[in-house]
Design a protein around this motif. Structure first.
Motif, PDB file in Angstrom:
ATOM      1  N   ALA A   8       0.846  -1.184   0.000  1.00 49.21           N
ATOM      2  CA  ALA A   8       0.000   0.000   0.000  1.00 49.21           C
ATOM      3  C   ALA A   8       0.887   1.241   0.000  1.00 49.21           C
ATOM      4  CB  ALA A   8      -0.908   0.014   1.217  1.00 49.21           C
ATOM      5  N   THR A   9       0.396   2.300  -0.624  1.00 50.25           N
ATOM      6  CA  THR A   9       1.114   3.572  -0.621  1.00 50.25           C
ATOM      7  C   THR A   9       1.157   4.126   0.797  1.00 50.25           C
ATOM      8  OG1 THR A   9       0.449   4.035  -2.882  1.00 50.25           O
ATOM      9  CG2 THR A   9       1.141   5.916  -1.559  1.00 50.25           C
ATOM     10  N   ALA A  10       2.336   4.553   1.216  1.00 51.80           N
ATOM     11  CA  ALA A  10       2.517   5.109   2.552  1.00 51.80           C
ATOM     12  C   ALA A  10       1.971   6.529   2.622  1.00 51.80           C
ATOM     13  CB  ALA A  10       3.995   5.103   2.923  1.00 51.80           C
ATOM     14  N   ARG A  11       1.613   6.911   3.818  1.00 52.21           N
ATOM     15  CA  ARG A  11       1.167   8.274   4.118  1.00 52.21           C
ATOM     16  C   ARG A  11       2.129   8.850   5.167  1.00 52.21           C
ATOM     17  NH1 ARG A  11      -1.254   7.906  -0.112  1.00 52.21           N
ATOM     18  NH2 ARG A  11      -3.247   6.865  -0.283  1.00 52.21           N
ATOM     19  N   VAL A  12       2.059  10.150   5.382  1.00 50.19           N
ATOM     20  CA  VAL A  12       2.937  10.797   6.348  1.00 50.19           C
ATOM     21  C   VAL A  12       2.822  10.125   7.723  1.00 50.19           C
ATOM     22  CG1 VAL A  12       3.386  12.959   7.592  1.00 50.19           C
ATOM     23  CG2 VAL A  12       2.945  13.001   5.141  1.00 50.19           C
ATOM     24  N   GLY A  13       1.631   9.708   8.094  1.00 51.34           N
ATOM     25  CA  GLY A  13       1.423   9.051   9.379  1.00 51.34           C
ATOM     26  C   GLY A  13       2.137   7.708   9.509  1.00 51.34           C
ATOM     27  N   ASP A  14       2.637   7.173   8.409  1.00 48.74           N
ATOM     28  CA  ASP A  14       3.361   5.896   8.420  1.00 48.74           C
ATOM     29  C   ASP A  14       4.866   6.084   8.618  1.00 48.74           C
ATOM     30  OD1 ASP A  14       1.073   4.262   7.835  1.00 48.74           O
ATOM     31  OD2 ASP A  14       1.192   4.951   5.749  1.00 48.74           O
ATOM     32  N   LEU A  15       5.315   7.335   8.772  1.00 45.83           N
ATOM     33  CA  LEU A  15       6.746   7.607   8.838  1.00 45.83           C
ATOM     34  C   LEU A  15       7.449   6.812   9.939  1.00 45.83           C
ATOM     35  CD1 LEU A  15       9.164   9.185   7.735  1.00 45.83           C
ATOM     36  CD2 LEU A  15       8.585  11.006   9.356  1.00 45.83           C
ATOM     37  N   ALA A  17       6.741   3.905  11.172  1.00 46.11           N
ATOM     38  CA  ALA A  17       6.865   2.505  10.761  1.00 46.11           C
ATOM     39  C   ALA A  17       7.959   2.346   9.714  1.00 46.11           C
ATOM     40  CB  ALA A  17       5.529   1.991  10.222  1.00 46.11           C
ATOM     41  N   VAL A  18       8.040   3.286   8.782  1.00 46.08           N
ATOM     42  CA  VAL A  18       9.104   3.246   7.771  1.00 46.08           C
ATOM     43  C   VAL A  18      10.464   3.356   8.456  1.00 46.08           C
ATOM     44  CG1 VAL A  18      10.114   4.450   5.786  1.00 46.08           C
ATOM     45  CG2 VAL A  18       7.633   4.175   5.941  1.00 46.08           C
ATOM     46  N   MET A  19      10.578   4.249   9.414  1.00 49.30           N
ATOM     47  CA  MET A  19      11.852   4.429  10.112  1.00 49.30           C
ATOM     48  C   MET A  19      12.236   3.183  10.919  1.00 49.30           C
ATOM     49  SD  MET A  19      13.018   7.230   9.008  1.00 49.30           S
ATOM     50  CE  MET A  19      14.478   7.285  10.039  1.00 49.30           C
ATOM     51  N   ARG A  20      11.263   2.475  11.487  1.00 44.58           N
ATOM     52  CA  ARG A  20      11.570   1.226  12.209  1.00 44.58           C
ATOM     53  C   ARG A  20      12.185   0.205  11.266  1.00 44.58           C
ATOM     54  NH1 ARG A  20       6.889   2.548  15.026  1.00 44.58           N
ATOM     55  NH2 ARG A  20       5.539   1.313  13.668  1.00 44.58           N
ATOM     56  N   TYR A  30      27.482   1.623   7.054  1.00 42.06           N
ATOM     57  CA  TYR A  30      27.495   2.130   5.692  1.00 42.06           C
ATOM     58  C   TYR A  30      26.951   3.546   5.580  1.00 42.06           C
ATOM     59  CZ  TYR A  30      28.323  -2.777   4.667  1.00 42.06           C
ATOM     60  OH  TYR A  30      28.840  -4.042   4.640  1.00 42.06           O
ATOM     61  N   GLY A  31      26.189   3.996   6.549  1.00 38.06           N
ATOM     62  CA  GLY A  31      25.656   5.352   6.524  1.00 38.06           C
ATOM     63  C   GLY A  31      24.663   5.603   5.406  1.00 38.06           C
ATOM     64  N   GLU A  32      23.914   4.585   4.997  1.00 39.92           N
ATOM     65  CA  GLU A  32      22.990   4.712   3.860  1.00 39.92           C
ATOM     66  C   GLU A  32      21.559   5.070   4.256  1.00 39.92           C
ATOM     67  OE1 GLU A  32      24.964   1.395   0.930  1.00 39.92           O
ATOM     68  OE2 GLU A  32      23.779   0.713   2.638  1.00 39.92           O
ATOM     69  N   ALA A  33      21.201   4.858   5.505  1.00 38.48           N
ATOM     70  CA  ALA A  33      19.827   5.121   5.937  1.00 38.48           C
ATOM     71  C   ALA A  33      19.515   6.609   5.836  1.00 38.48           C
ATOM     72  CB  ALA A  33      19.628   4.631   7.367  1.00 38.48           C
ATOM     73  N   TRP A  34      18.290   6.914   5.484  1.00 42.65           N
ATOM     74  CA  TRP A  34      17.834   8.295   5.420  1.00 42.65           C
ATOM     75  C   TRP A  34      17.281   8.700   6.775  1.00 42.65           C
ATOM     76  CZ3 TRP A  34      14.921  10.059   0.440  1.00 42.65           C
ATOM     77  CH2 TRP A  34      15.695   9.755  -0.688  1.00 42.65           C
ATOM     78  N   SER A  35      17.243   9.983   7.014  1.00 40.85           N
ATOM     79  CA  SER A  35      16.617  10.509   8.228  1.00 40.85           C
ATOM     80  C   SER A  35      15.114  10.650   7.991  1.00 40.85           C
ATOM     81  CB  SER A  35      17.213  11.874   8.579  1.00 40.85           C
ATOM     82  OG  SER A  35      16.823  12.832   7.605  1.00 40.85           O
ATOM     83  N   GLY A  36      14.387  10.823   9.074  1.00 46.55           N
ATOM     84  CA  GLY A  36      12.952  11.066   8.950  1.00 46.55           C
ATOM     85  C   GLY A  36      12.667  12.328   8.156  1.00 46.55           C
ATOM     86  N   ALA A  37      13.483  13.352   8.354  1.00 44.42           N
ATOM     87  CA  ALA A  37      13.298  14.609   7.614  1.00 44.42           C
ATOM     88  C   ALA A  37      13.497  14.401   6.115  1.00 44.42           C
ATOM     89  CB  ALA A  37      14.262  15.678   8.141  1.00 44.42           C
ATOM     90  N   GLN A  38      14.495  13.600   5.744  1.00 47.21           N
ATOM     91  CA  GLN A  38      14.715  13.321   4.318  1.00 47.21           C
ATOM     92  C   GLN A  38      13.518  12.574   3.731  1.00 47.21           C
ATOM     93  OE1 GLN A  38      18.530  11.370   5.077  1.00 47.21           O
ATOM     94  NE2 GLN A  38      19.449  12.695   3.517  1.00 47.21           N
ATOM     95  N   LEU A  39      13.006  11.615   4.460  1.00 47.43           N
ATOM     96  CA  LEU A  39      11.842  10.864   3.968  1.00 47.43           C
ATOM     97  C   LEU A  39      10.615  11.756   3.841  1.00 47.43           C
ATOM     98  CD1 LEU A  39      12.147   7.431   5.740  1.00 47.43           C
ATOM     99  CD2 LEU A  39      12.032   7.832   3.293  1.00 47.43           C
ATOM    100  N   GLY A  56       0.213  -8.762   7.858  1.00 50.53           N
ATOM    101  CA  GLY A  56      -0.833  -8.511   8.838  1.00 50.53           C
ATOM    102  C   GLY A  56      -0.872  -7.038   9.168  1.00 50.53           C
ATOM    103  N   GLU A  57      -0.670  -6.709  10.436  1.00 49.38           N
ATOM    104  CA  GLU A  57      -0.698  -5.317  10.881  1.00 49.38           C
ATOM    105  C   GLU A  57       0.696  -4.726  11.051  1.00 49.38           C
ATOM    106  OE1 GLU A  57      -3.536  -3.478  11.064  1.00 49.38           O
ATOM    107  OE2 GLU A  57      -4.349  -5.302  10.157  1.00 49.38           O
ATOM    108  N   GLN A  58       1.720  -5.452  10.626  1.00 51.96           N
ATOM    109  CA  GLN A  58       3.099  -5.005  10.808  1.00 51.96           C
ATOM    110  C   GLN A  58       3.746  -4.623   9.478  1.00 51.96           C
ATOM    111  OE1 GLN A  58       5.488  -7.734  13.032  1.00 51.96           O
ATOM    112  NE2 GLN A  58       7.218  -6.339  13.136  1.00 51.96           N
ATOM    113  N   VAL A  59       4.346  -3.440   9.440  1.00 50.23           N
ATOM    114  CA  VAL A  59       5.114  -3.038   8.266  1.00 50.23           C
ATOM    115  C   VAL A  59       6.419  -3.824   8.290  1.00 50.23           C
ATOM    116  CG1 VAL A  59       6.312  -1.139   7.114  1.00 50.23           C
ATOM    117  CG2 VAL A  59       4.077  -0.747   8.164  1.00 50.23           C
TER     118      VAL A  59
END
Length: 160
Positions: A8-15, A17-20, A30-39, A56-59
């Motif tokens: 499903a397309t993510a929304r701002v409220g899913d940030l 979960a994406v960060m987890r 490696y320093g490849e992860a983005w910050s929440g602000a970048q996302l 299920g209910e887990q990203v």
């Protein structure tokens, strides 16, 4: 094996979960992860999309991509290590390319660290190396690594 996975397309409220997933999937050395602000910037761009993979209910995974004219670029793809080996990465790859094709893209690009094991997923998805940037990435571990650019073109009959 991926029958329980839904995308499903993510929304701002899913940030969060994406960060987890990002924190679990990306090795800090490696320093490849983005910050929440970048996302967050992606959510504001009409030419970008973040897609979530749900078990299920887990990203359990996500992809982030953008469109630029007839080209689309995969910016990030991550699967929580606890869910790897179930084809979730391949599902996210197919979803990205289907979305991009629907937006008019004919060429798909991604860039990765040369020693990234994900190269196998990308090759299985029809991508091949089209460029290399020597000593491009400087990791948090002090190591310097090459970057590989990979490309796949949509089949001329319109099928992916």
């Amino acid at each position: 094996m991926t029958a329980a996975i839904r995308l499903a397309t993510a929304r701002v409220g899913d940030l969060a979960a994406v960060m987890r997933v990002m924190d679990a999937a990306f090795e800090p050395a490696y320093g490849e992860a983005w910050s929440g602000a970048q996302l967050l910037t992606l959510f504001a761009l009409p030419s970008a999309r973040v897609c979530l993979a749900w078990d299920g209910e887990q990203v359990c995974g996500f992809s982030a991509a953008r469109i630029a004219g007839p080209e689309s670029e995969l910016l990030l793809l991550a699967v929580d290590p606890r869910f790897r080996g179930r084809g979730i990465g391949a599902l996210l790859m197919k979803d990205w390319q289907a979305w991009a094709a629907g937006e008019g893209a004919d060429d798909y690009f991604l860039e990765m660290r040369a020693d990234n094991d994900a190269v196998h997923l990308y090759e299985q998805s029809g991508f091949s190396e089209c460029g290399r940037r020597p000593a491009y990435y400087r990791g948090n571990d002090g190591m310097v690594r090459d970057a590989i650019t990979m490309r796949r073109s949509r089949d001329r009959d319109g099928e992916d």
